[in-house]
Design an enzyme around this catalytic site. Structure first.
Site, short mmCIF file in Angstrom:
data_model
loop_
_atom_site.label_atom_id
_atom_site.label_comp_id
_atom_site.label_asym_id
_atom_site.label_seq_id
_atom_site.Cartn_x
_atom_site.Cartn_y
_atom_site.Cartn_z
CD GLU A 1 -1.12 -0.13 3.76
OE1 GLU A 1 -1.95 -1.06 3.75
OE2 GLU A 1 -0.96 0.66 4.70
CG HIS B 1 -3.36 1.51 7.04
ND1 HIS B 1 -2.15 0.88 6.82
CD2 HIS B 1 -3.57 1.43 8.38
CE1 HIS B 1 -1.66 0.45 7.98
NE2 HIS B 1 -2.51 0.77 8.94
C1 GLV Z 1 -1.56 1.18 12.23
O1 GLV Z 1 -1.57 0.49 11.27
C2 GLV Z 1 -0.91 0.86 13.44
O2 GLV Z 1 -0.14 -0.11 13.51
O3 GLV Z 1 -1.12 1.59 14.43
#
Ligand code: GLV
Length: 334
Positions: free
Chosen positions: A274, A292
Site C-alpha cells: 500500500e 488504512h
Molecule cells: C496502524 O496500522 C498501526 O499499527 O497503528
C-alpha cells in the site's frame, strides 16, 4: 552536530504533520522540526533527516533500519506513530542503543469498532450498494436486491488475540456471535472467559469461521499467514477481514479466491505494498476496501500523537512518565 554546545536543546524530528497542539508539548524541552507534507522519504533522505536528531517521531511510511540511523549518533529514541512496528528494525535499533516505542493500547477500541464496520459492511454489501446507487442505477426498490447475510449465530474467528483482538471479541456478544481464536499461546482462562472466546488450532479456525478477522502483527513468521493454502481451508461462504497489516495476506491469492467465489467476501483496510493495491482487488464487487484508516478517529490519532510525545519526553526526563517511557519495545537499551 559536533559543533553543538552542551546547552543546546536536544532536537526532535517529526516525520509528518500531526496535531500541532500536541507536538507543542515538546517545545519547552526540544528544538522541534516537523515535516510539513506526507511525502515518503527515501532511505538516504531519511538518513539525512535523522542525522543530528536526539529523538524522532515517525510513521509506518518511514522504514528505519541500521542504514538509516548510521549517521544519527545522538539518536536515543524512535517513537512510532502506530502500534505495529514492522517498519522499524528493532534489533538494529537495540544494537545502536536506540529505544523504540509504539502506540499500543490507545487505539484498541477505535480499531475494534472499525473491524466491525468492515465485517458488517461486507456482510451487508454496503459499499457495493452505495457505488451502484451513486452510479444512478436505483430506479425501483426490489425486494430481493442487495441481499446480504446475517451475522447473528455465525462464528467469528480471530487470528491474533492480543489487545485489539480481545476488544473485537468483546463486541461479538451484542451481535450474538460465538468467538473462536488462534494465538501461538492460548490466553489465560479468565481472559478467555471475559471475551467468551475459545482457543482452536489454526486449521480449525480457518475451517469453522464464518467471519475471520486478522489482528496479528506482521513479522517474518506471519507474512502470508493467509495464502492460497489457508484460503482453501475456509468455507466458501466465509468472509475475511484484515485490519492488521498488508503482507499478512497474499493479496493475489485472495483476489483469485474472491473472483472464483471460493470465498464469499472480504473487507480490507491494509494491503501488500500500500498505497498501491493488487489491481484485481479493484475489479471485484465482493470486497470492501479502505485506505488504512482503522485507527483514524480524531480522538485516537490525537491520543497516538500524545503517547509518542510522552515517550520522547519521558526518555529525556520530562512529562508525566519522566524517566519511565511507557511504551518501549526494547527496554534492554534503557
Ligand atoms: C496502524 O496500522 C498501526 O499499527 O497503528
Amino acid at each position: 552536530t559536533g559543533t553543538r554546545s552542551m546547552t543546546d536543546k536536544p532536537r526532535v524530528w517529526v516525520s509528518r504533520p500531526t496535531f500541532p497542539g500536541v507536538i507543542a508539548r515538546l517545545e519547552p524541552h526540544f528544538e522541534v522540526t516537523v515535516e510539513d507534507t506526507e511525502r515518503k522519504l527515501g532511505p538516504s533522505e531519511l538518513a539525512a533527516r535523522l542525522a543530528g536528531q536526539d529523538a524522532v517521531i515517525v510513521g509506518l511510511k518511514d522504514r528505519i533500519g541500521a542504514a538509516e540511523v548510521g549517521a544519527a549518533e545522538r539518536l536515543r529514541i524512535v517513537a512510532n506513530l502506530a502500534v505495529g512496528y514492522d517498519n522499524i528494525d528493532v534489533d538494529a535499533m537495540s544494537a545502536a542503543g536506540i529505544a523504540v516505542s509504539n502506540t499500543a493500547d490507545v487505539l484498541n477500541e477505535s480499531v475494534a469498532d472499525y473491524a466491525w464496520a468492515l465485517l458488517l459492511g461486507a456482510a451487508r454489501r454496503m459499499t457495493a450498494a452505495e457505488r451502484w446507487l451513486r452510479a444512478g442505477h436505483w430506479h425501483a426498490t426490489e425486494f430481493k436486491a442487495w441481499l446480504g447475510t446475517d451475522v447473528r449465530g455465525r462464528t467469528l474467528g480471530i487470528l491474533g488475540m492480543g489487545r485489539i483482538g480481545q476488544a473485537i471479541a468483546h463486541r461479538a456478544v451484542g451481535f450474538g456471535m460465538p468467538v473462536i481464536y488462534h494465538n501461538r499461546s492460548p490466553l489465560p482462562e479468565e481472559v478467555e472467559r471475559a471475551c467468551r472466546a475459545r482457543h482452536v488450532d489454526k486449521a480449525q479456525l480457518l475451517g469453522e469461521s464464518d467471519f475471520l478477522v486478522l489482528a496479528l502483527p506482521l513479522t517474518p513468521r506471519t507474512r502470508h499467514a493467509i495464502g492460497a493454502a489457508e484460503l482453501a481451508l475456509m468455507k466458501p461462504t466465509a468472509m475475511l477481514i484484515n485490519i492488521a497489516r498488508g503482507g499478512i495476506v497474499d493479496d493475489a491469492a485472495l483476489a483469485a479466491a474472491l473472483r472464483d467465489r471460493r470465498l464469499a467476501g472480504a473487507a480490507l483496510d491494509v494491503f501488500e505494498g500500500e498505497p498501491k493495491l493488487h489491481p484485481a482487488l479493484l475489479t471485484l464487487d465482493n470486497v470492501v476496501l479502505s485506505p488504512h484508516i482503522a485507527s483514524a478517529t480524531t480522538e485516537t490519532r490525537r491520543a497516538m500523537t500524545s503517547l509518542a510525545v510522552d515517550n520522547v519526553l519521558a526518555m529525556f526526563g520530562h512529562g508525566p512518565h519522566a524517566g519511565r517511557p511507557p511504551n518501549i519495545l526494547n527496554p534492554n537499551v534503557l
